[in-house]
Design a protein around this motif. Structure first.
Motif, PDB file in Angstrom:
ATOM      1  N   LYS A 263       0.817  -1.205   0.000  1.00 11.22           N
ATOM      2  CA  LYS A 263       0.000   0.000   0.000  1.00 11.22           C
ATOM      3  C   LYS A 263       0.853   1.258   0.000  1.00 11.22           C
ATOM      4  O   LYS A 263       2.045   1.215   0.317  1.00 11.22           O
ATOM      5  CB  LYS A 263      -0.919   0.008   1.233  1.00 11.22           C
ATOM      6  N   GLU A 264       0.222   2.374  -0.325  1.00 11.18           N
ATOM      7  CA  GLU A 264       0.862   3.679  -0.256  1.00 11.18           C
ATOM      8  C   GLU A 264       0.357   4.440   0.963  1.00 11.18           C
ATOM      9  O   GLU A 264      -0.794   4.295   1.368  1.00 11.18           O
ATOM     10  CB  GLU A 264       0.552   4.490  -1.514  1.00 11.18           C
ATOM     11  N   GLY A 265       1.233   5.256   1.563  1.00 11.70           N
ATOM     12  CA  GLY A 265       0.808   6.169   2.606  1.00 11.70           C
ATOM     13  C   GLY A 265       0.295   5.500   3.862  1.00 11.70           C
ATOM     14  O   GLY A 265      -0.746   5.883   4.396  1.00 11.70           O
ATOM     15  N   THR A 266       1.002   4.495   4.372  1.00  7.48           N
ATOM     16  CA  THR A 266       0.576   3.773   5.566  1.00  7.48           C
ATOM     17  C   THR A 266       0.953   4.535   6.838  1.00  7.48           C
ATOM     18  O   THR A 266       1.683   5.524   6.802  1.00  7.48           O
ATOM     19  CB  THR A 266       1.206   2.376   5.574  1.00  7.48           C
ATOM     20  N   SER A 267       0.477   4.052   7.985  1.00  5.35           N
ATOM     21  CA  SER A 267       0.527   4.828   9.231  1.00  5.35           C
ATOM     22  C   SER A 267       1.936   5.129   9.727  1.00  5.35           C
ATOM     23  O   SER A 267       2.154   6.112  10.420  1.00  5.35           O
ATOM     24  CB  SER A 267      -0.245   4.098  10.335  1.00  5.35           C
ATOM     25  N   GLU A 268       2.898   4.273   9.398  1.00  7.07           N
ATOM     26  CA  GLU A 268       4.278   4.487   9.851  1.00  7.07           C
ATOM     27  C   GLU A 268       5.118   5.260   8.849  1.00  7.07           C
ATOM     28  O   GLU A 268       6.188   5.752   9.187  1.00  7.07           O
ATOM     29  CB  GLU A 268       4.974   3.145  10.100  1.00  7.07           C
ATOM     30  N   SER A 269       4.682   5.324   7.628  1.00  2.00           N
ATOM     31  CA  SER A 269       5.526   5.851   6.558  1.00  2.00           C
ATOM     32  C   SER A 269       5.615   7.375   6.647  1.00  2.00           C
ATOM     33  O   SER A 269       4.662   8.086   6.339  1.00  2.00           O
ATOM     34  CB  SER A 269       4.984   5.430   5.190  1.00  2.00           C
ATOM     35  N   ILE A 270       6.776   7.861   7.055  1.00  2.00           N
ATOM     36  CA  ILE A 270       6.984   9.299   7.173  1.00  2.00           C
ATOM     37  C   ILE A 270       7.348   9.901   5.819  1.00  2.00           C
ATOM     38  O   ILE A 270       6.918  10.992   5.470  1.00  2.00           O
ATOM     39  CB  ILE A 270       8.081   9.590   8.221  1.00  2.00           C
ATOM     40  N   PHE A 271       8.153   9.171   5.054  1.00  2.43           N
ATOM     41  CA  PHE A 271       8.447   9.606   3.687  1.00  2.43           C
ATOM     42  C   PHE A 271       8.745   8.391   2.835  1.00  2.43           C
ATOM     43  O   PHE A 271       9.536   7.521   3.201  1.00  2.43           O
ATOM     44  CB  PHE A 271       9.644  10.567   3.653  1.00  2.43           C
ATOM     45  N   GLU A 272       8.098   8.321   1.676  1.00  2.00           N
ATOM     46  CA  GLU A 272       8.349   7.272   0.710  1.00  2.00           C
ATOM     47  C   GLU A 272       8.385   7.887  -0.678  1.00  2.00           C
ATOM     48  O   GLU A 272       7.743   8.906  -0.934  1.00  2.00           O
ATOM     49  CB  GLU A 272       7.285   6.182   0.783  1.00  2.00           C
ATOM     50  N   VAL A 273       9.158   7.287  -1.569  1.00  2.00           N
ATOM     51  CA  VAL A 273       9.256   7.775  -2.948  1.00  2.00           C
ATOM     52  C   VAL A 273       8.178   7.106  -3.784  1.00  2.00           C
ATOM     53  O   VAL A 273       7.994   5.886  -3.726  1.00  2.00           O
ATOM     54  CB  VAL A 273      10.652   7.482  -3.531  1.00  2.00           C
ATOM     55  N   LEU A 274       7.459   7.898  -4.558  1.00  2.00           N
ATOM     56  CA  LEU A 274       6.387   7.371  -5.383  1.00  2.00           C
ATOM     57  C   LEU A 274       6.942   6.628  -6.596  1.00  2.00           C
ATOM     58  O   LEU A 274       7.705   7.180  -7.383  1.00  2.00           O
ATOM     59  CB  LEU A 274       5.474   8.498  -5.860  1.00  2.00           C
ATOM     60  N   ILE A 275       6.558   5.378  -6.728  1.00  2.00           N
ATOM     61  CA  ILE A 275       6.910   4.563  -7.884  1.00  2.00           C
ATOM     62  C   ILE A 275       5.614   4.190  -8.582  1.00  2.00           C
ATOM     63  O   ILE A 275       4.651   3.758  -7.930  1.00  2.00           O
ATOM     64  CB  ILE A 275       7.672   3.289  -7.458  1.00  2.00           C
ATOM     65  N   THR A 276       5.558   4.349  -9.884  1.00  2.00           N
ATOM     66  CA  THR A 276       4.322   4.081 -10.626  1.00  2.00           C
ATOM     67  C   THR A 276       4.581   3.054 -11.719  1.00  2.00           C
ATOM     68  O   THR A 276       5.722   2.672 -11.990  1.00  2.00           O
ATOM     69  CB  THR A 276       3.792   5.365 -11.278  1.00  2.00           C
ATOM     70  N   ASP A 277       3.504   2.607 -12.359  1.00  2.00           N
ATOM     71  CA  ASP A 277       3.677   1.641 -13.448  1.00  2.00           C
ATOM     72  C   ASP A 277       4.335   2.284 -14.664  1.00  2.00           C
ATOM     73  O   ASP A 277       4.766   1.594 -15.590  1.00  2.00           O
ATOM     74  CB  ASP A 277       2.351   0.984 -13.822  1.00  2.00           C
ATOM     75  N   THR A 278       4.402   3.610 -14.673  1.00  3.73           N
ATOM     76  CA  THR A 278       5.082   4.327 -15.751  1.00  3.73           C
ATOM     77  C   THR A 278       6.536   4.617 -15.409  1.00  3.73           C
ATOM     78  O   THR A 278       7.426   4.501 -16.250  1.00  3.73           O
ATOM     79  CB  THR A 278       4.368   5.658 -16.051  1.00  3.73           C
TER      80      THR A 278
END
Length: 464
Positions: A263-278
């Motif tokens: 999943k994206e944007g979960t409760s612990e995630s302070i910063f994550e890099v967005l990866i997409t199918d593109t």
């Protein structure tokens, strides 16, 4: 391959990515143009993430599992010739992996610098706070990128003389002329700049900017990490506690731990890099390395301490993230970390750059190493373990070995393990059985030879 040199991260002639992460990138923002709207500035911020979402040795690719591959907790199940230079510590100054890391991290920094310069005079009374927030994200990005270049190409500052000449990295904090040649700073100067940028970003940003974007707490959490690497334990503890006590994030629990990885944007995630199918690293993604159907070069070592723990009798929910798979053309069953299941395809996983669990471990390490308070350190470890282990009973105290192993258990396949050992002046064993001490020259990568060719005065790392 086109020569880009260190100047790729510094020169004025670099283009500024103006892509949206959810669409194909535009041609670029011409060097003579200015950022004239908030939308332009937002696109520039998006572009930094884009530059770190596709290429090798970036956050979505090998760098996501870099500190794991350096240990014998993982093994190459089937050798496709991709990660062995990392795991065997055989990289040379002519290899492509150090070159990819150097060029794309400095290129992202260059785009931060260009966007900061071009947006300096951006004036929109109705969006003044948004402009400040977006510029703050660029400063925080620049701090993070410098920090990770330092982790790859310089020793951990708390383990060496921070004032030694050329012990740090080349700092890129401006838009430079095309013939600029930068010299290496000391580690003290390097980390001073990192902390300065993270602090500046923290002071400018909103507390919540949405998934995939820097915010106030991301900068503070990353600053806690930087302080820990510097050996400034009081400051690391203060920042870690502030993030924990903010209530902005919540520890994963046993009930949701297994579902958060896809999943994206979960409760612990302070910063994550967005990866997409593109926009993703495709076959060099972390998901592809940690799967029997990809390049299966990040499998658990079944003789390793971590695998033994995760598959042992302790009722730890983290053990359920060990997935058993077969590999085409090979007999037997192999075991992989299940933290990169993919969203629709194996390539698409947001690397969690920093999450709340790390604040608990930073606080524990700072209390123990900095203050000598094993009981206070245990309170943070106990809180984390209670959310992972069924029937857990609090420990009255912990050792540094307990804390380091907790990093392995909580952050396997998240680029932490080797750094936790070396930061505490301990050794790791690599995948071919060699003991690698924290001060071994091979714990850091060589400066690519193309950089030395461009500027012979640039000091190469020892041993290369």
């Amino acid at each position: 391959m086109k020569k880009i040199y260190l100047a790729l991260g510094l020169v004025a002639g670099l283009t500024l990515s103006s892509c949206s992460l959810d669409a194909e990138p535009s041609a670029s923002l011409p060097v003579d143009d200015a950022i004239t709207t908030v939308s332009d500035l937002q696109n520039a911020v998006n572009g930094i993430g884009y530059l770190q979402s596709e290429e090798r040795m970036t956050y979505g690719a090998e760098f996501a599992i870099y500190a794991d591959l350096l240990t014998n907790e993982f093994a190459i199940a089937d050798d496709y010739g991709q990660s062995k230079p990392i795991s065997n510590y055989t990289m040379t100054k002519y290899d492509e992996l150090p070159d990819y890391a150097y060029r794309y991290f400095y290129r992202a920094i260059a785009n931060c610098n260009k966007a900061l310069a071009l947006s300096k005079d951006l004036d929109d009374e109705d969006a003044e706070s948004d402009i400040r927030n977006l510029r703050g994200q660029l400063y925080a990005w620049r701090g993070l990128l410098h920090f990770d270049i330092a982790r790859m190409f310089a020793h951990i500052p708390s383990t060496v003389d921070m004032d030694a000449a050329n012990s740090g990295i080349v700092l890129s904090t401006d838009v430079y002329d095309a013939d600029y040649k930068g010299s290496r700073a000391s580690l003290k100067e390097t980390y001073t700049q990192i902390v300065k940028d993270l602090t500046t970003g923290m002071e400018m940003m909103y507390e919540d900017n949405g998934t995939g974007y820097m915010n106030y707490y991301a900068a503070q959490a990353l600053r806690a990490r930087a302080f820990l690497y510097m050996g400034d334990y009081d400051s690391a503890l203060a920042d870690a506690k502030a993030v924990i006590q903010s209530g902005a994030y919540k520890l994963y629990t046993r009930d949701n731990y297994l579902e958060v990885w896809g999943k994206e944007g979960t409760s612990e995630s302070i910063f994550e890099v967005l990866i997409t199918d593109t926009h993703n690293p495709q076959r060099n993604s972390a998901g592809y390395y940690t799967d029997g159907n990809g390049y299966p070069e990040c499998a658990f070592n079944e003789d390793g301490k971590l695998y033994e723990y995760l598959t042992g009798p302790v009722n730890d929910i983290r053990g359920a993230l060990v997935k058993a798979q077969s590999i085409s053309g090979m007999s037997g069953t192999y075991y992989f970390p299940a933290k990169y299941p993919g969203r629709g395809m194996l390539y698409v996983n947001n690397p969690k750059i920093i999450r709340l669990s790390e604040m608990y471990l930073i606080a524990a390490e700072a209390e123990l190493v900095g203050n000598g308070d094993a009981a206070a350190a245990a309170t943070y470890i106990n809180e984390l373990r209670k959310n992972r282990i069924d029937g857990y009973v609090d420990e009255p105290s912990v050792t540094i070995d307990d804390i380091i192993f907790e990093y392995s258990k909580e952050f396997f396949a998240e680029n932490q393990i080797a750094f936790a050992y070396w930061r505490n002046k301990q050794s790791v064993t690599n995948q071919v059985g060699n003991v690698i001490n924290y001060d071994n020259p091979r714990t850091i990568m060589p400066i690519p030879q193309r950089e030395i060719d461009y500027d012979p005065s640039l000091v190469q790392n020892a041993g290369y």
